[in-house]
Enzyme design. Sequence first.
Site, PDB file in Angstrom:
ATOM      1  N   ILE A 124      -0.085   1.379 -13.278  1.00  0.00           N
ATOM      2  CA  ILE A 124       0.800   0.280 -12.881  1.00  0.00           C
ATOM      3  C   ILE A 124       1.431   0.781 -11.584  1.00  0.00           C
ATOM      4  CG2 ILE A 124       2.821  -1.106 -13.436  1.00  0.00           C
ATOM      5  CD1 ILE A 124       2.104  -0.798 -16.387  1.00  0.00           C
ATOM      6  N   PRO A 125       0.941   0.306 -10.452  1.00  0.00           N
ATOM      7  CA  PRO A 125       1.170   0.969  -9.160  1.00  0.00           C
ATOM      8  C   PRO A 125       2.530   0.735  -8.497  1.00  0.00           C
ATOM      9  CG  PRO A 125      -0.180  -0.958  -8.850  1.00  0.00           C
ATOM     10  CD  PRO A 125       0.033  -0.831 -10.338  1.00  0.00           C
ATOM     11  N   CYS A 126       3.577   1.292  -9.087  1.00  0.00           N
ATOM     12  CA  CYS A 126       4.900   1.166  -8.473  1.00  0.00           C
ATOM     13  C   CYS A 126       4.986   1.958  -7.167  1.00  0.00           C
ATOM     14  CB  CYS A 126       5.989   1.584  -9.452  1.00  0.00           C
ATOM     15  SG  CYS A 126       5.754   3.204 -10.179  1.00  0.00           S
ATOM     16  N   HIS A 127       4.042   2.859  -6.933  1.00  0.00           N
ATOM     17  CA  HIS A 127       4.028   3.598  -5.666  1.00  0.00           C
ATOM     18  C   HIS A 127       3.766   2.675  -4.477  1.00  0.00           C
ATOM     19  CE1 HIS A 127      -0.174   3.668  -7.120  1.00  0.00           C
ATOM     20  NE2 HIS A 127      -0.511   3.647  -5.833  1.00  0.00           N
ATOM     21  N   ARG A 128       3.299   1.467  -4.718  1.00  0.00           N
ATOM     22  CA  ARG A 128       3.001   0.516  -3.648  1.00  0.00           C
ATOM     23  C   ARG A 128       4.228  -0.283  -3.204  1.00  0.00           C
ATOM     24  NH1 ARG A 128      -2.481  -1.461  -6.660  1.00  0.00           N
ATOM     25  NH2 ARG A 128      -3.642   0.479  -6.354  1.00  0.00           N
TER      26      ARG A 128
END
Length: 160
Positions: A124-128
């Site tokens: 779940i790409p919260c780094h984006r």
Amino acid sequence: MHAALIVTSLGKFRAQFTARGLARLQFPKAAAEPIADSIEPPKNWLRQTTAALNTMLAGNAPKNFPPLDLSAGTTFQQQTWRALLRIPAGRTRGYGELARAVRRPKAARAIGGACGANPIPVLIPCHRVIGANGSLTGFSGGMHWKVKLLEIEHAKLPLH
């Protein structure tokens, strides 16, 4: 605590599952944070998680995810996490932009809190998610992981 270690080129990630699916994914060397109702995962869930994680760490979009158990989050957090899944690899979104995507245009700070509470980072790409001015902001796995993941995805860096 039932946990599976997933060996990747960037270290051993710890995955925990409930009867609903993957509930937590932790970065290498992170302190173990057990979940009360963890189970030994079905082999196909562990295979799907391993494949999805290694695919992401190779800079590609996974074709399949294991079932995800997002029940630890509030309704708003779950909405945010689902919106994160719609951000394409190599692309970024601002907190305000994501707030508008979940129809809560004044909730940019709450989006930041939801990103920080994300139990399944990388997949779940919260780094984006970045600041409105393009700046790299905090990340639960540490800023070095955020930069590394964005570099793997060929996102344009530095963002400021």
